[in-house]
Every structure is written in structure tokens, then in C-alpha cells.
Design an enzyme around this catalytic site. Structure first.
Site, PDB file in Angstrom:
ATOM      1  CB  SER A   1      -0.999  -0.021   1.208  1.00 11.98           C
ATOM      2  OG  SER A   1      -1.582   1.273   1.400  1.00 11.98           O
TER       3      SER A   1
ATOM      4  CD  GLU B   1       4.832  15.484   2.662  1.00 12.84           C
ATOM      5  OE1 GLU B   1       5.016  16.488   1.597  1.00 12.84           O
ATOM      6  OE2 GLU B   1       4.841  15.772   3.646  1.00 12.84           O
TER       7      GLU B   1
HETATM    8  S1  MYA Z   1       4.170   9.454   3.983  1.00 10.80           S
HETATM    9  C1  MYA Z   1       3.369   8.546   2.799  1.00 10.80           C
HETATM   10  C2  MYA Z   1       2.904   9.584   1.758  1.00 10.80           C
HETATM   11  N1  MYA Z   1       1.655   8.716   1.089  1.00 10.80           N
HETATM   12  C3  MYA Z   1       0.734   9.289   0.311  1.00 10.80           C
HETATM   13  O1  MYA Z   1       0.742  10.478   0.302  1.00 10.80           O
HETATM   14  C4  MYA Z   1      -0.114   8.437  -0.002  1.00 10.80           C
HETATM   15  C5  MYA Z   1      -0.636   9.075  -1.370  1.00 10.80           C
HETATM   16  N2  MYA Z   1      -2.417   8.506  -1.580  1.00 10.80           N
HETATM   17  C6  MYA Z   1      -3.234   9.591  -1.605  1.00 10.80           C
HETATM   18  O2  MYA Z   1      -3.108  10.453  -1.091  1.00 10.80           O
HETATM   19  C7  MYA Z   1      -4.620   8.771  -1.546  1.00 10.80           C
HETATM   20  O3  MYA Z   1      -4.925   7.609  -1.468  1.00 10.80           O
HETATM   21  C8  MYA Z   1      -5.491   9.357  -2.882  1.00 10.80           C
HETATM   22  C9  MYA Z   1      -6.802   9.049  -2.678  1.00 10.80           C
HETATM   23  C10 MYA Z   1      -5.320  10.784  -3.233  1.00 10.80           C
HETATM   24  C11 MYA Z   1      -4.813   8.563  -3.955  1.00 10.80           C
HETATM   25  N3  MYA Z   1      -7.642  15.468   1.175  1.00 10.80           N
HETATM   26  O4  MYA Z   1     -12.127   7.680  -3.029  1.00 10.80           O
HETATM   27  P1  MYA Z   1     -10.970   8.849  -2.509  1.00 10.80           P
HETATM   28  C12 MYA Z   1     -11.023  12.135   0.582  1.00 10.80           C
HETATM   29  C13 MYA Z   1      -8.792  15.678   1.707  1.00 10.80           C
HETATM   30  O5  MYA Z   1     -10.398   9.702  -3.633  1.00 10.80           O
HETATM   31  P2  MYA Z   1      -8.645   7.095  -2.880  1.00 10.80           P
HETATM   32  C14 MYA Z   1       5.810   9.926   2.968  1.00 10.80           C
HETATM   33  O6  MYA Z   1       5.941   9.708   1.843  1.00 10.80           O
HETATM   34  C15 MYA Z   1     -11.910  12.382  -0.577  1.00 10.80           C
HETATM   35  O7  MYA Z   1     -12.591  13.599  -0.807  1.00 10.80           O
HETATM   36  N4  MYA Z   1      -9.616  14.643   1.533  1.00 10.80           N
HETATM   37  O8  MYA Z   1      -9.541   7.816  -2.138  1.00 10.80           O
HETATM   38  C16 MYA Z   1       6.844  10.312   3.970  1.00 10.80           C
HETATM   39  C17 MYA Z   1     -13.146  11.227  -0.163  1.00 10.80           C
HETATM   40  O9  MYA Z   1     -14.127  11.696   0.717  1.00 10.80           O
HETATM   41  P3  MYA Z   1     -15.586  11.544   0.935  1.00 10.80           P
HETATM   42  C18 MYA Z   1      -9.109  13.633   0.685  1.00 10.80           C
HETATM   43  O10 MYA Z   1      -9.002   6.701  -4.408  1.00 10.80           O
HETATM   44  C19 MYA Z   1       7.413  11.561   3.216  1.00 10.80           C
HETATM   45  C20 MYA Z   1     -12.207  10.195   0.519  1.00 10.80           C
HETATM   46  O11 MYA Z   1     -11.311  11.035   1.162  1.00 10.80           O
HETATM   47  C21 MYA Z   1      -7.952  13.640   0.101  1.00 10.80           C
HETATM   48  O12 MYA Z   1      -8.239   5.861  -2.102  1.00 10.80           O
HETATM   49  C22 MYA Z   1       8.452  12.361   4.196  1.00 10.80           C
HETATM   50  C23 MYA Z   1     -11.874   9.078  -0.223  1.00 10.80           C
HETATM   51  O13 MYA Z   1     -11.398   9.517  -1.390  1.00 10.80           O
HETATM   52  C24 MYA Z   1      -7.121  14.798   0.510  1.00 10.80           C
HETATM   53  N5  MYA Z   1      -5.956  14.769  -0.130  1.00 10.80           N
HETATM   54  O14 MYA Z   1      -7.244   7.760  -2.754  1.00 10.80           O
HETATM   55  C25 MYA Z   1       8.167  13.656   3.972  1.00 10.80           C
HETATM   56  N6  MYA Z   1      -7.873  12.617  -0.643  1.00 10.80           N
HETATM   57  O15 MYA Z   1     -15.835  10.080   1.085  1.00 10.80           O
HETATM   58  C26 MYA Z   1       8.807  14.633   4.829  1.00 10.80           C
HETATM   59  C27 MYA Z   1      -9.148  11.880  -0.629  1.00 10.80           C
HETATM   60  O16 MYA Z   1     -16.092  12.585   1.866  1.00 10.80           O
HETATM   61  C28 MYA Z   1       8.148  16.027   4.640  1.00 10.80           C
HETATM   62  N7  MYA Z   1      -9.933  12.384   0.251  1.00 10.80           N
HETATM   63  O17 MYA Z   1     -15.943  12.118  -0.553  1.00 10.80           O
HETATM   64  C29 MYA Z   1       9.308  16.958   4.800  1.00 10.80           C
HETATM   65  C30 MYA Z   1       8.745  18.396   4.545  1.00 10.80           C
HETATM   66  C31 MYA Z   1       9.788  19.222   4.109  1.00 10.80           C
HETATM   67  C32 MYA Z   1      11.060  19.523   4.957  1.00 10.80           C
HETATM   68  C33 MYA Z   1      10.789  20.299   6.188  1.00 10.80           C
HETATM   69  C34 MYA Z   1      12.016  21.012   6.810  1.00 10.80           C
HETATM   70  C35 MYA Z   1      11.872  21.755   7.983  1.00 10.80           C
END
Ligand code: MYA
Length: 625
Positions: free
Chosen positions: A192, A433
Site C-alpha cells: 500500500s 508525500e
Molecule cells: S508519507 C506517505 C505518503 N503517502 C501518500 O501521500 C499517499 C498518497 N495517496 C493518497 O493521497 C490517496 O490515497 C489518494 C486518494 C489521493 C490517492 N484531502 O476515493 P478517494 C477524501 C482531503 O479519492 P482513494 C511519506 O511519503 C475524498 O474526498 N480529503 O480515495 C513520507 C473522499 O472523501 P468523501 C481527501 O481513491 C514523506 C475520501 O477521502 C484527500 O483511496 C516524508 C476517499 O477519497 C485529500 N488529499 O485515494 C516527508 N484525498 O468520502 C517529510 C482523498 O467524503 C516532509 N480525500 O467523498 C518534509 C517536508 C519538508 C521538510 C521540512 C524541513 C523543516
């Protein structure tokens, strides 16, 4: 909606009906239009999907910091910069695949692990914009270290800040802000990744209802080997309140390593961000007290999405800093390197690169701080913009670093210049992310869903025309104006005189954008979710439009305030608009052209054939018997 990425056909079919059921029946739009619309979505980008201009988030360019907040931020910049100049050694961290204890201690003393934690809980108490400014410094110096502090606060304990109960905040925030307790965000599993809702980790409620027992494993967890506190997502059985049906739904938990049963694997060996610890985490019969549920039971998927949405702009700010540093190195070289009897800065080939790098940096920074400031003003509608900024920043930073290496030539390829490390570090930013591919689909489909609900409103209004005359008239004139090229969108009140012709170009893109979305929706209906080739083009146009808008807004502000950099910012904005408007129009035309449909079909056939044959599938160039 994005579940279509899965290959399981049954799930796809179920998804389609779900997706379009959502388009048709979003609660907010169920009311009769005559009763007036639900809460206005303030997102500039969401609204252009339905052909509407809602300028509040972008014009004028947001400026939220009070003078005290500005002073506080300024007072932190120096110690952060001194830390990187005097204590941290990015090359050593990379070489050792580890940050040494002294450096980590110095970071804790700076307050770098609790930048946004309220001071009552031992943090620096900064807002998103102030945090973003510090992220720029981190990004300019050491991305591996940046991920250590980013994974800790941007996602690791962000859920506690956003959704924690007062008790959870009191118990955990002081530890993670200042007591040297590391946090991590544990979502991804072996099966996943992008499909976050399909996780298999499972938590079962005890008979007395006092705790959950968690089993399963997570992979590629940043800080996974050192975190004591983790935000963990697991399937839990939930009973539908209406139907009584039992169903698995994701719940978010705060898990302490000290609960027992939590172990982690060795640090992964990676291409970049080596200083950041990445590890597998295993949960074996981990007993989680019920009070450690984060948010509502069964609402963990939304908790995860909102944590990710909330942290994404930070990547934009961080990478704006990275680009600044790459540009600095490239410029120093261009200013000094002599070839063919001249400094290379005088050659057009180098000038074009330097200009392009600066344009992209300006747009990336403008996006990140427009979003952070909207968030600081209390807006909840920033998800599309945050996803756009992550995609844009990670791709621009890659380009800028690569071009910096090119300008430095052989020197750029040498370890000692420090750019090869940055390039290696940058590669993951297009993957984690939320991969850029998934985020492009997210942007396009979420926007389309919003536009679809509006189309329904129009259809509903047409059924009761006498009750909705005003609404129908407004829609009709909007469509008529933009279809006959009279410029339905008018950006002229928002930008300074010198940018008027550029704002017109952007307005033309916005008009075509709204028309294209409508055309696609009418053409494909629910099957739009299958059209990934097309959706990516739409997302690319959206990204270009947002880049034009935030730069025009920021450069207008710089001019109005008579800032010394105003003329340069105007040049950057004009150049960006000339490039981006052309590209956006091309993407939008391609999204509906039959020429591109044919091309997409061929591309799809090629990919199928390559997959069926497990690789290249052509005859040998030389005929060997
Ligand atoms: S952490 C791991 C990162 N992983 C991901 O980002 C996973 C990517 N996948 C997804 O985002 C979702 O599975 C997707 C939806 C988008 C594909 N906001 O049927 P659905 C709601 C709000 O579309 P799916 C890492 O990498 C949607 O409206 N709601 O879902 C570490 C619906 O609601 P409802 C949302 O087809 C990195 C429900 O959810 C959103 O399964 C380290 C179902 O939606 C959303 N975005 O897939 C980083 N999406 O039922 C470090 C969906 O009410 C950071 N929904 O209609 C460092 C930063 C910088 C450095 C800082 C220095 C100080």
C-alpha cells in the site's frame, strides 16, 4: 476517486459509481439551488474548474505576519543559519548516512523539532509562514537533515497538533517539541503506497473496549528507527450507524514504542537523503489504549490525508531554499569561469539557463508562501494548491539542480561541489508525500468533482427556471462571454498596469480551462476517471495557471510597495507568463483534441505490448540467426 489506480476491475466499477455518486450528491450541493449555495469554497484553483474566479486567496498577495511575528522570524534566521555554517556538515551526514548526536542536540536546542508547537507546550509557536521561512534555510543547506526534522513535525506529530484532544496534546507535545523524543508518520506498507486506503495493518478492539491490539508492518518510515512516538494507521472494524453493517475502516492511533511489541529494521540504504533514517516498523500485539485514537474511530483515512495536505506547502518552501542555493553556486561559477576568452555569464546559452532557474525558483516560492499565508488566515481550502505546489517544487528543484550542475560542467559532477548530493537528495521529492503522478490525478479529479457538482446545480436550476432566473442568467452570460472570446475572466482589477497584457493571457487560459473541464465532463461523464492521459494534461494546465497567478500577484505587490527588487520580479513574472500561458493553452487544447486521442491510444498500445513482453519488444537491429 483515485482508487482507479487499482487493477481490480470489481473495485473499479464500484469506484465509478461512488465517484459519480459523489459528484451528483455531495451533501453541500443537495440543497435546492433556490435555497442558496453551501459554504463558498475559497480555493482559487477549485473554482477555476467550474469557470469561476474567486480571487480572495491570491489577490492581493497574502501578507499575514504582524510586525512582532516578522521580528521573531528574523531573530531565528541568524541562529538557524549559524547552525548550518558552524555545526552541521551536510557532506558528512551524507557520507555517514547519519546525523551525529552533537548535531542533533544542537538542533533540539535551536527548537528545530518543535517549530509550530505552541510555546505553552515547549515549542517555538510559529505559524505556517514563519515555519516556511525556516524551511527555506534548511532546504538550502541539508535536505537529509530536513527530512529528519520534517518527518518529525510536518507529518510525525502533526496529527496531534491538528486532531489531538487536549489530553493528547498535553501528554505528547512537550516531549516531541523539546524533550528529544522523535516522532514518525506510519502509513505506507509493502502493498500500500499510493493507494493509501488499502493498508492491511489491523487493530482489534478488546472485549472491554479499553484498548486496541495492533498487528502488521510499515515500510520506508522516515525516522522509523528512532521514533518513540508514531502516528499509525490501521484497519479497524466499524459498525455503520445507519445500517448496522460491519465494515473495515482506517483509524489513526498514537503509538508509543514503549507500549511494547514495536520494533524496527535497520536503516534502509538509499540513493539520497541518506542522513535521514528510513526503516521498516513492525507491530506485534501492540496494546494501544483507547484514549490514543487520533480523531474519530474509522476516520483515519481523512486524518492521514489532512496531515499530508497540511504539510505539503513545507516542501515547496524547503525546495525554494534548495533552488536558491543551487542558483547561487551556478551564478558564482558563471561570474568567474572564463572560456573562449569571456566569462561564461556573457553567453546566451548560460543566460537562458540562469534566467530559467530563477523564474522557477520565484514561482515555487510564490506558491509556497501564498499557501502558507492562506492557511495562517484560517482557510481550509488549500488542498489543491498544496498538491500543486508539491508537484511544481519537486520538479522545478530537480531541473534547477540539474542545470546548476550543467553550468558548472565537470566541476558540477564532482562531489566536492556538493550538487551531486543535492541531486540525489532531490530525487525522492517527486516520489514521497504523494507521488507527483498521483497528485496530478488528485488535482484534476478533485477539481472535476467540484465542477461536476456545479453542473448538477445548473441542471437542477434549469428544472425550476422561474425560481432560479438570476442564477441561470449569470451562468448563461458567463458561458456566452467566454465562448465567444469576450473574456469571461477579468484579472485586470488585481494586477498592476505593466502586467495587464500578461494577466489577459492568463485569463484566456482560465476561460479555456473552465470550458475544457465542462467539455470533458459532458463527453466522458463518469468515465473521466479512466482518462489519465487527459487528466494529467488538465493538471499540468492547472499548475501553470497557478504559477502565473501567484507570480503576477507577488510582482504586483512588489511594485506597489516599491520594493528594490520589483523590476526584476516583473521580468521573472512576464517571462514565466509567456512560457506558462503557451504551455497551458497547448495542454488544454490537447486534452480535447482527436489528434491527442489517437496519440494516447497508440501510447497505451505500446505500454500494453511492452508489459506483455516484459520489456522492449522490437525486432533485432541486426538479423542474427
Ligand atoms: S508519507 C506517505 C505518503 N503517502 C501518500 O501521500 C499517499 C498518497 N495517496 C493518497 O493521497 C490517496 O490515497 C489518494 C486518494 C489521493 C490517492 N484531502 O476515493 P478517494 C477524501 C482531503 O479519492 P482513494 C511519506 O511519503 C475524498 O474526498 N480529503 O480515495 C513520507 C473522499 O472523501 P468523501 C481527501 O481513491 C514523506 C475520501 O477521502 C484527500 O483511496 C516524508 C476517499 O477519497 C485529500 N488529499 O485515494 C516527508 N484525498 O468520502 C517529510 C482523498 O467524503 C516532509 N480525500 O467523498 C518534509 C517536508 C519538508 C521538510 C521540512 C524541513 C523543516
Amino acid at each position: 476517486m483515485l482508487r482507479l489506480a487499482r487493477v481490480n476491475i470489481q473495485k473499479l466499477d464500484a469506484l465509478h459509481s461512488r465517484c459519480f455518486a459523489a459528484v451528483a450528491s455531495k451533501k453541500a450541493h443537495e440543497k435546492d439551488i433556490a435555497q442558496g449555495p453551501a459554504r463558498q469554497n475559497e480555493s482559487f484553483m477549485a473554482n477555476i474548474f467550474r469557470g469561476s474566479l474567486v480571487p480572495t486567496q491570491v489577490f492581493p498577495y497574502p501578507d499575514v505576519l504582524t510586525s512582532e511575528q516578522k521580528e521573531l522570524t528574523a531573530s531565528l534566521i541568524d541562529p538557524f543559519e549559524r547552525f548550518f555554517a558552524e555545526v552541521n556538515n551536510a557532506a558528512r551526514n551524507d557520507e555517514n548516512s547519519k546525523i551525529d548526536d552533537n548535531t542533533l542536540t544542537a538542533l533540539w536546542e535551536l527548537g528545530a523539532f518543535g517549530i509550530q508547537v505552541p510555546s505553552d507546550f515547549g515549542g517555538l509557536g510559529l505559524n505556517n509562514t514563519q515555519y516556511g521561512r525556516l524551511c527555506e534555510i534548511v532546504g538550502a543547506n541539508d535536505l537529509g537533515l530536513g527530512i529528519t526534522i520534517g518527518a518529525h513535525q510536518s507529518i510525525g506529530f502533526k496529527g496531534i497538533l491538528l486532531f489531538g484532544t487536549p489530553e493528547q496534546k498535553e501528554k505528547y507535545l512537550p516531549k516531541v517539541a523539546s524533550e528529544k523524543v522523535y516522532a514518525a508518520f506510519a502509513l505506507t506498507e509493502p502493498s500500500s503506497g499510493s493507494d493509501a486506503a488499502s493498508i492491511k495493518c489491523r487493530a482489534v478492539k478488546s472485549a472491554d473496549g479499553k484498548h486496541y491490539v495492533l498487528n502488521g508492518s510499515k515500510i520506508w518510515i522516515s525516522n522509523g528507527g528512532m521514533a518513540e512516538i508514531m502516528t499509525v494507521f490501521a484497519q479497524t472494524e466499524q459498525t455503520d450507524k445507519k445500517t448496522g453493517e460491519k465494515k473495515d475502516k482506517v483509524t489513526a492511533f498514537i503509538v508509543e514504542r514503549s507500549f511494547g511489541g514495536v520494533t524496527s529494521g535497520p536503516p534502509e540504504k538509499k540513493m539520497g537523503i541518506k542522513a535521514s533514517n528510513t526503516a521498516e516498523v513492525y507491530f506485534e500485539d501492540v496494546k494501544i489504549p483507547i484514549e490514543n485514537i487520533l480523531g474519530e474511530e474509522g476516520e483515519g483515512f481523512k486524518v492521514a490525508m489532512n496531515i499530508l495536505n497540511n504539510g505539503r506547502f513545507g516542501m515547496g518552501a524547503t525546495l525554494a531554499g534548495t533552488m536558491k542555493e543551487c542558483i547561487k553556486k551556478a551564478t558564482e561559477h558563471a561570474n568567474n569561469r572564463v572560456q573562449f576568452g569571456q566569462k561564461i555569464k556573457n553567453y546566451g546559452a548560460i543566460q537562458e539557463k540562469l534566467a530559467q532557474m530563477n523564474i522557477l525558483q520565484y514561482a515555487t516560492e510564490s506558491m509556497a508562501f501564498a499557501i502558507s499565508q492562506n492557511m495562517d488566515s484560517g482557510s481550509q481550502d488549500y488542498h489543491l494548491e498544496a498538491a500543486i505546489s508539491k508537484v511544481y517544487a519537486s520538479e522545478c528543484a530537480w531541473y534547477v539542480c540539474d542545470e546548476a550542475i550543467q553550468i558548472l560542467g565537470g566541476m558540477g559532477f564532482m562531489k566536492e561541489t556538493g550538487l551531486e548530493r543535492v541531486l540525489r537528495d532531490l530525487r525522492i521529492f517527486r516520489i514521497f508525500e504523494g507521488t507527483n503522478d498521483i497528485l496530478r490525478l488528485f488535482v484534476a479529479l478533485t477539481g472535476i468533482q467540484y465542477a461536476g457538482s456545479h453542473l448538477k446545480e445548473v441542471q437542477r436550476a434549469l428544472k425550476k427556471p422561474t425560481a432560479n432566473l438570476g442564477f441561470i442568467f449569470k451562468e448563461a452570460s458567463k458561458r456566452a462571454a467566454s465562448t465567444v472570446g469576450l473574456g469571461g475572466t477579468d484579472l485586470s482589477p488585481y494586477v498592476i498596469d505593466e502586467l495587464q497584457p500578461y494577466a489577459k493571457k492568463t485569463a484566456a487560459c482560465i476561460d479555456l480551462f473552465g470550458q475544457t473541464v465542462e467539455e470533458l465532463l459532458l463527453k466522458y461523464n463518469k468515465n473521466i476517471v479512466h482518462q489519465q492521459f487527459t487528466l494529467s494534461k488538465l493538471a499540468n494546465a492547472a499548475i501553470d495557471i497557478y504559477a502565473m497567478i501567484v507570480t503576477q500577484s507577488r510582482a504586483s505587490r512588489a511594485t506597489r510597495l516599491n520594493l528594490p527588487t520589483a523590476n526584476h520580479e516583473l521580468s521573472l513574472t512576464k517571462a514565466l507568463t509567456l512560457q506558462a500561458s503557451d504551455r497551458a493553452l497547448m495542454n488544454l487544447r490537447n486534452a480535447t483534441s482527436s489528434y491527442h486521442q489517437e496519440l494516447n491510444k497508440e501510447m497505451s498500445l505500446i505500454a500494453q505490448s511492452v508489459c506483455e513482453n516484459s520489456g522492449v519488444h522490437t525486432s533485432g537491429v541486426i538479423d542474427l540467426n
